[in-house]
Design a protein around this motif. Structure first.
Motif, PDB file in Angstrom:
ATOM      1  N   THR A   2       0.858  -1.183   0.000  1.00 14.75           N
ATOM      2  CA  THR A   2       0.000   0.000   0.000  1.00 14.75           C
ATOM      3  C   THR A   2       0.897   1.237   0.000  1.00 14.75           C
ATOM      4  O   THR A   2       2.102   1.141   0.170  1.00 14.75           O
ATOM      5  N   ALA A   3       0.264   2.405  -0.205  1.00 20.79           N
ATOM      6  CA  ALA A   3       1.024   3.659  -0.190  1.00 20.79           C
ATOM      7  C   ALA A   3       1.816   3.766   1.113  1.00 20.79           C
ATOM      8  O   ALA A   3       3.009   4.068   1.127  1.00 20.79           O
ATOM      9  N   ALA A  20      -5.447   8.107   1.176  1.00 23.09           N
ATOM     10  CA  ALA A  20      -5.037   7.044   0.261  1.00 23.09           C
ATOM     11  C   ALA A  20      -4.015   6.098   0.878  1.00 23.09           C
ATOM     12  O   ALA A  20      -3.510   5.214   0.198  1.00 23.09           O
ATOM     13  N   LYS A  61       0.232   8.604  -7.325  1.00 25.54           N
ATOM     14  CA  LYS A  61       1.369   7.688  -7.238  1.00 25.54           C
ATOM     15  C   LYS A  61       2.665   8.478  -7.100  1.00 25.54           C
ATOM     16  O   LYS A  61       3.519   8.150  -6.273  1.00 25.54           O
ATOM     17  N   TRP A  69      -0.377  -9.224  -7.611  1.00 22.72           N
ATOM     18  CA  TRP A  69      -0.421  -7.774  -7.527  1.00 22.72           C
ATOM     19  C   TRP A  69      -0.713  -7.239  -8.910  1.00 22.72           C
ATOM     20  O   TRP A  69      -0.536  -7.906  -9.916  1.00 22.72           O
ATOM     21  N   SER A  92      -2.093   0.572  -7.715  1.00 24.75           N
ATOM     22  CA  SER A  92      -2.997   0.384  -8.860  1.00 24.75           C
ATOM     23  C   SER A  92      -4.330   1.100  -8.649  1.00 24.75           C
ATOM     24  O   SER A  92      -5.067   1.330  -9.605  1.00 24.75           O
ATOM     25  N   GLN A  93      -4.634   1.450  -7.389  1.00 29.50           N
ATOM     26  CA  GLN A  93      -5.904   2.138  -7.108  1.00 29.50           C
ATOM     27  C   GLN A  93      -5.731   3.651  -7.101  1.00 29.50           C
ATOM     28  O   GLN A  93      -6.680   4.370  -6.827  1.00 29.50           O
ATOM     29  N   LEU A  94      -4.483   4.115  -7.349  1.00 29.21           N
ATOM     30  CA  LEU A  94      -4.227   5.553  -7.287  1.00 29.21           C
ATOM     31  C   LEU A  94      -4.031   6.121  -8.695  1.00 29.21           C
ATOM     32  O   LEU A  94      -3.589   5.423  -9.603  1.00 29.21           O
ATOM     33  N   SER A  95      -4.334   7.420  -8.856  1.00 30.09           N
ATOM     34  CA  SER A  95      -4.087   8.081 -10.136  1.00 30.09           C
ATOM     35  C   SER A  95      -2.589   8.331 -10.290  1.00 30.09           C
ATOM     36  O   SER A  95      -1.822   8.217  -9.332  1.00 30.09           O
ATOM     37  N   ASP A 149      -4.034   3.483   2.695  1.00 29.06           N
ATOM     38  CA  ASP A 149      -4.230   2.033   2.647  1.00 29.06           C
ATOM     39  C   ASP A 149      -4.503   1.520   1.244  1.00 29.06           C
ATOM     40  O   ASP A 149      -4.871   0.357   1.067  1.00 29.06           O
ATOM     41  N   LYS A 150      -4.347   2.370   0.248  1.00 26.91           N
ATOM     42  CA  LYS A 150      -4.608   1.936  -1.126  1.00 26.91           C
ATOM     43  C   LYS A 150      -3.327   1.433  -1.781  1.00 26.91           C
ATOM     44  O   LYS A 150      -2.237   1.914  -1.505  1.00 26.91           O
ATOM     45  N   LYS A 151      -3.503   0.481  -2.673  1.00 23.47           N
ATOM     46  CA  LYS A 151      -2.390  -0.001  -3.475  1.00 23.47           C
ATOM     47  C   LYS A 151      -2.156   0.968  -4.632  1.00 23.47           C
ATOM     48  O   LYS A 151      -3.097   1.639  -5.067  1.00 23.47           O
TER      49      LYS A 151
END
Lengths: 277, 281
Positions: free
Chosen positions: A90-91, A127, A140, B279, A133-136, A129-131
């Protein structure tokens, strides 16, 4: 140049049958923001990788704090062109991973708090707890920035960190980096081909001729007063002269100077110009 | 177009019923017309089942179902070495596969890691791997029996040998193709080699490694049946061979079904682990 924090002394990158750049001399002072501008193919990324310790120059060396660079160091954090986040973390874990390298004995809970704090400074609390791939793309890169600042490096190295982003996001992140750098009085070295980005951020702008056989053509001192904001940058006195000078270099002189350098050009002391003054 | 799950399941069920019905009907009608009458002497030789003249030895689905029920009611009985429940036999096979596969993973994953990290080691070992990989694992059986002198451990060794290759090659490939930029991040952070291996390379390569493990467990489950037929004693492979000797075809059909279901379960199990370490960029 002996008192500079970083002193680049005659580095070159050669491949069999081709020289990308050579005889590169420049320094970066403590608390200074230096931008390297040049066209593709002049070896900009290689210069940054050498400063980071990821690559070795074919010739010459780089002295940091009185010591020749032997390899990568936590003291020189890199913000990569692609965000280079680990997609399985995650971030928060990405930042905590960097922190755990800096503070080897820090307990897990403390690492997590420090990582959250670093993310908060770039406005990414939600953000955490986001990976990736879930971020813009912009988010990132913000995590990448948070990761670099979290380890409190002595120097920040940036390889076209915003080039993959859309114009709006790029602008917001430039302001963000400008703020973080001035807050921390951070020594920074950045590669870019965006002229306005260089004018906004840099104290000095290094101009490289076209490759192969690229050289450091001249050093442009940015005399525009700080703080600079993107929105008001073009109203500052001297902005247009500065911008025109760099554009003129990129459009014509970078090519002309690659064919032949002036007779009085000294690789160890590239001419310093102050077009904005 | 997304096909609803219930619709495809309904069609699968219909196909199954159609197939079993056709099977049942075909055998019933051939039984009704009356098959060849078996020679009396031969009947005395092969026993009661074959002696019933018109009855074909090929079982009908209804008979198989009845036998399946009988077997599954008490799958774990042990009445002497040659009479043990089908559950016990499958457990023996699973244990052999588990041990052989586990040992192979213990060797293949670290070795694959080393090969992936060192192109030199990869080039040195490559000829050996390329020559040994296509060898049928059963070809190792005589050597194993001669050196180990224990049939059960020999079949574990055969499982070990056949599961090692996909795991080794996939681990080496996964480790060797970890993104340069992630390694550079680790280098600029001065993460030690152990930390880089554990926190960066292993998670980056995990999906590829799991694919190798999935291929390996599939092959191991294929090979165990053949290995147990060869060495005998216990296990589902031996049980199949035993029932063939008893001319009990219903049991063989049931064994095929069971082998298929357990294989499916093993694959699903590793598929689930693969999903947990996957992943996405």
């Amino acid at each position: 140049m002996n008192h500079a924090y970083v002193s680049v002394e005659g580095i070159a990158r050669r491949y069999p049958g081709a020289t990308i750049f050579e005889d590169l001399w420049f320094g970066v002072n403590r608390g200074e923001f230096v931008c390297l501008v040049g066209h593709s193919g002049c070896g900009k990324t290689t210069v940054l990788n050498i400063l980071a310790g990821l690559e070795k120059p074919s010739d010459g060396e780089v002295i940091v704090d009185g010591q020749a660079i032997e390899g990568p160091s936590l003291d020189r954090a890199v913000i990569f062109q692609g965000h280079a986040l680990m997609p399985w973390m995650t971030a928060e874990q990405n930042v905590a991973f960097a922190l755990s390298c800096r503070h080897k004995d820090m307990p897990r809970a403390q690492l997590r708090d420090a990582a959250r704090e670093a993310l908060e400074r770039v406005g990414l609390t939600a953000a955490a707890d986001k990976k990736p791939s879930q971020l813009s793309g912009g988010m990132k890169q913000r995590v990448g920035i948070a990761r670099a600042f979290a380890i409190a490096p002595k120097m920040l190295l940036m390889d076209e960190p915003f080039s993959a982003l859309d114009a709006l996001t790029r602008g917001a992140l430039q302001d963000e980096v400008a703020r973080l750098v001035s807050e921390a009085d951070q020594t920074a070295f950045m590669i870019t081909h965006d002229v306005d980005e260089a004018i906004l951020l840099a104290d000095r702008i290094l101009l490289m001729t076209n490759g192969p056989d690229a050289r450091l053509a001249e050093v442009v001192v940015n005399t525009l007063p700080r703080p600079r904001m993107r929105a008001t940058l073009h109203k500052l006195p001297g902005y247009h002269a500065l911008r025109e000078h760099i554009l003129d270099f990129l459009i014509t002189r970078s090519r002309l100077m690659a064919q032949g350098l002036p007779a009085d050009w000294n690789p160890r002391h590239a001419p310093e110009v102050r077009p904005g003054a | 177009m997304l096909i609803p799950f219930w619709r495809s399941s309904l069609l699968s069920l219909a196909l199954l019923i159609l197939f079993l019905g056709a099977w049942e009907l075909a055998l019933r009608s051939s039984a009704a017309t009356g098959g060849s009458v078996v020679d009396a002497e031969y009947a005395a030789l092969v026993g009661a089942a074959a002696a019933q003249g018109g009855q074909t030895p090929m079982p009908m689905p209804s008979e198989i179902a009845a036998r399946l029920w009988q077997l599954l009611r008490d799958p774990f009985y042990v009445r002497g070495t040659n009479d043990q429940g089908i559950g016990v036999q499958i457990a023996y096979s699973l244990a052999r596969v588990g041990i052989g596969f586990g040992l192979a993973a213990l060797v293949a994953i670290p070795l694959g890691f080393a090969i992936g990290m060192s192109p030199l080691l990869g080039a040195v070992l490559n000829p050996f791997i390329q020559v040994l990989r296509p060898v049928s694992p059963l070809a190792w059986m005589p050597l194993a029996l001669y050196t180990i002198k224990d049939s059960s451990i020999s079949s574990v060794f055969v499982i070990f040998i056949c599961s090692i290759w996909p795991m080794l090659l996939n681990t080496a490939f996964g480790v060797g193709s970890v993104r340069r930029e992630w390694l550079n991040v680790a280098r600029t952070l001065e993460a030690g080699s152990l930390k880089t291996a554990w926190r960066v390379i292993l998670p980056a390569a995990a999906p590829t490694i799991l694919t190798g493990m999935r291929i390996s467990i599939g092959i191991a489950w294929l090979v165990i049946v053949a290995a147990e037929m060869l060495v005998g004693g216990t296990g589902i492979g031996y049980w199949v061979w035993n029932q063939w000797n008893n001319l009990s075809l219903a049991d063989i059909v049931i064994a095929i079904l069971m082998i298929g279901l357990v294989g499916l379960l093993l694959d699903r199990l590793l598929g689930w682990v693969a999903g947990a370490v996957a992943w996405q960029e």
